[in-house]
Motif scaffolding. Sequence first.
Motif, short mmCIF file in Angstrom:
data_model
loop_
_atom_site.label_atom_id
_atom_site.label_comp_id
_atom_site.label_asym_id
_atom_site.label_seq_id
_atom_site.Cartn_x
_atom_site.Cartn_y
_atom_site.Cartn_z
N THR A 3 18.38 -3.44 47.82
CA THR A 3 18.39 -3.06 46.40
C THR A 3 19.71 -3.36 45.71
O THR A 3 19.93 -2.93 44.59
CB THR A 3 18.09 -1.55 46.25
OG1 THR A 3 19.06 -0.82 46.99
CG2 THR A 3 16.71 -1.23 46.75
N GLU A 86 1.69 0.11 44.59
CA GLU A 86 3.02 -0.47 44.70
C GLU A 86 4.02 0.24 43.79
O GLU A 86 5.23 0.01 43.91
CB GLU A 86 2.98 -1.96 44.35
CG GLU A 86 2.13 -2.78 45.32
CD GLU A 86 2.21 -4.26 45.02
OE1 GLU A 86 3.29 -4.85 45.24
OE2 GLU A 86 1.20 -4.84 44.58
N GLY A 88 6.58 2.68 42.57
CA GLY A 88 7.56 3.40 43.38
C GLY A 88 8.59 2.43 43.93
O GLY A 88 9.69 2.85 44.30
N ASP A 89 8.22 1.11 44.00
CA ASP A 89 9.24 0.14 44.35
C ASP A 89 10.05 -0.18 43.09
O ASP A 89 9.90 0.48 42.07
CB ASP A 89 8.63 -1.11 44.99
CG ASP A 89 7.80 -1.96 44.02
OD1 ASP A 89 7.82 -1.69 42.80
OD2 ASP A 89 7.14 -2.91 44.48
N ARG A 90 10.88 -1.21 43.11
CA ARG A 90 11.79 -1.40 41.98
C ARG A 90 11.28 -2.36 40.92
O ARG A 90 11.96 -2.58 39.93
CB ARG A 90 13.16 -1.85 42.47
CG ARG A 90 13.22 -3.19 43.16
CD ARG A 90 14.60 -3.39 43.80
NE ARG A 90 14.71 -4.67 44.47
CZ ARG A 90 15.42 -5.68 44.03
NH1 ARG A 90 16.09 -5.58 42.89
NH2 ARG A 90 15.49 -6.81 44.70
N SER A 246 16.39 -1.07 39.17
CA SER A 246 14.93 -1.11 39.16
C SER A 246 14.44 -1.05 37.73
O SER A 246 15.20 -0.74 36.80
CB SER A 246 14.35 0.08 39.95
OG SER A 246 14.38 1.27 39.17
N ASP A 267 12.03 13.47 44.92
CA ASP A 267 12.74 12.35 45.52
C ASP A 267 12.51 11.11 44.64
O ASP A 267 11.65 11.11 43.76
CB ASP A 267 12.30 12.11 46.96
CG ASP A 267 10.80 11.86 47.10
OD1 ASP A 267 10.24 11.11 46.28
OD2 ASP A 267 10.20 12.40 48.04
N GLU A 268 13.27 10.06 44.87
CA GLU A 268 13.23 8.90 43.98
C GLU A 268 11.85 8.25 43.91
O GLU A 268 11.36 7.98 42.80
CB GLU A 268 14.28 7.87 44.39
CG GLU A 268 14.35 6.66 43.48
CD GLU A 268 14.76 6.97 42.05
OE1 GLU A 268 14.45 6.16 41.16
OE2 GLU A 268 15.39 8.02 41.82
N PRO A 269 11.15 7.98 45.02
CA PRO A 269 9.80 7.40 44.89
C PRO A 269 8.85 8.28 44.10
O PRO A 269 8.06 7.78 43.29
CB PRO A 269 9.35 7.23 46.35
CG PRO A 269 10.62 7.11 47.12
CD PRO A 269 11.58 8.04 46.43
N SER A 270 8.91 9.60 44.32
CA SER A 270 8.04 10.51 43.59
C SER A 270 8.40 10.56 42.12
O SER A 270 7.52 10.62 41.24
CB SER A 270 8.12 11.92 44.19
OG SER A 270 7.66 11.92 45.53
N ARG A 272 9.69 8.14 40.37
CA ARG A 272 9.19 6.90 39.77
C ARG A 272 7.69 6.97 39.52
O ARG A 272 7.20 6.58 38.46
CB ARG A 272 9.52 5.72 40.68
CG ARG A 272 11.01 5.40 40.78
CD ARG A 272 11.26 4.27 41.76
NE ARG A 272 12.68 3.92 41.84
CZ ARG A 272 13.18 2.95 42.60
NH1 ARG A 272 12.34 2.24 43.37
NH2 ARG A 272 14.46 2.68 42.60
N LEU A 273 6.95 7.48 40.51
CA LEU A 273 5.49 7.57 40.34
C LEU A 273 5.14 8.51 39.19
O LEU A 273 4.28 8.18 38.36
CB LEU A 273 4.84 8.04 41.64
CG LEU A 273 3.31 8.09 41.65
CD1 LEU A 273 2.77 7.77 43.04
CD2 LEU A 273 2.78 9.46 41.21
#
Length: 400
Positions: A3, A86, A88-90, A246, A267-270, A272-273
């Motif tokens: 990243t 997908e 949650g990715d950048r 991102s 958390d970061e993925p959550s 983002r979602l």
Amino acid sequence: MNTDVNTDVNTDMTTDQIARTFVEYFEERGHRRISGSTLLPTPGDPVLFTTSGMHPLIPYLQGRPHPLGNRLVNVQRCLRTTDLDEVGDRTHLTVFEMLGTWSLGDYEGPVSLDWGYGLLTEGFGIDPGLLHATVFGGDDRTGPDTASLELWQSHGVPVELTVEDNWWSNGPTGPCGPDSEIFLWTGDTPPESTPTGDDRWVEVWNHVMMRHLRLADGSLVPLPQRNVDTGLGLERLASLLQGRRSVFECDVFDPWRTLVPALWQLDEPSLRLVCDHLRSAVVVIGDGVRPGNTGRGYVLRRLIRRVLTVLRRDDPWRGLGDLPDELVRHTLDRFRQEEEPEVVRRVLLDEERGFGRLLERGRNVLARRRFQGPLSEEDFHYLHDTHGLPRDLVLSLRPE
């Protein structure tokens, strides 16, 4: 995924300024802007949502005269359900804006690529040494795209030849043709390898030379006119130009990243979602869709339920009633929608209440002896058809 982001690429331009620069650049080159943008295809179209800027233009790409002429530019809002898993990715969003240009039987691919190179390097100030292109290398039906290859070589841009990665189609039948993709280096080292060999090369712009029509038997016939169709995601471009890690860190997400963590620790993925799906749900509602069990309504329902599932995973008392009006208004304004924020909030809260009732029913059903062991495909079908419990909800209630 690495990243690290190249800090040499950044700009003070906002996403709105980037879009305006793009449109004006092509207007100066004879393009007319298509007004209006909606996620909803025209009546009779089997596709649920507009997935790209070219989608509404298919009849014109096949030869029908466009009322604005044969050079077009636009900013089109899009929704892609294929990217849900997908997010949650950048680089992936569910709802996003697509910048696009079209030549309907006018100029050819090298002209489009030359303009694209000029806009990226002069208009947006990208160092040419951070660019890499890919070009169709030819197969047993169609020869290599030598015109695009020579254009990139004339600019000193390295080129990678591929086959499947540089053949664009809109499905098993319909318009298709070779494409040339432009990638930007995002690593913190000097550029290395190629786009297929290093994912720090991020695609920013695709130029499709739409020359063929694929028939049901797989054969190719020439289109009535040779078109050029280009597209690039606005939020992705903005994040790269602004030097962000991102798409969720470009300026359009600033209010979300300020206000949402203050409400819910994620958390970061959550995070983002939740930001993506809530933002997408607001836009879908703003275009007139309401939650339902089929079609567009089910896509909206799924977006909202995925948010609620994440929010309640750690705290069952979290709810959408805490969502600030500022985020709803910001999103509606961002996508130029006229729906009132209180209407959007009412739809979200009604769906949340219905989801709560479904969760209660689901827990009661899954507590039955029949469902204590591993679930079979027959069990999943029964739970869905008899009790309205979709597979993803069942799995969320039985995480083991």
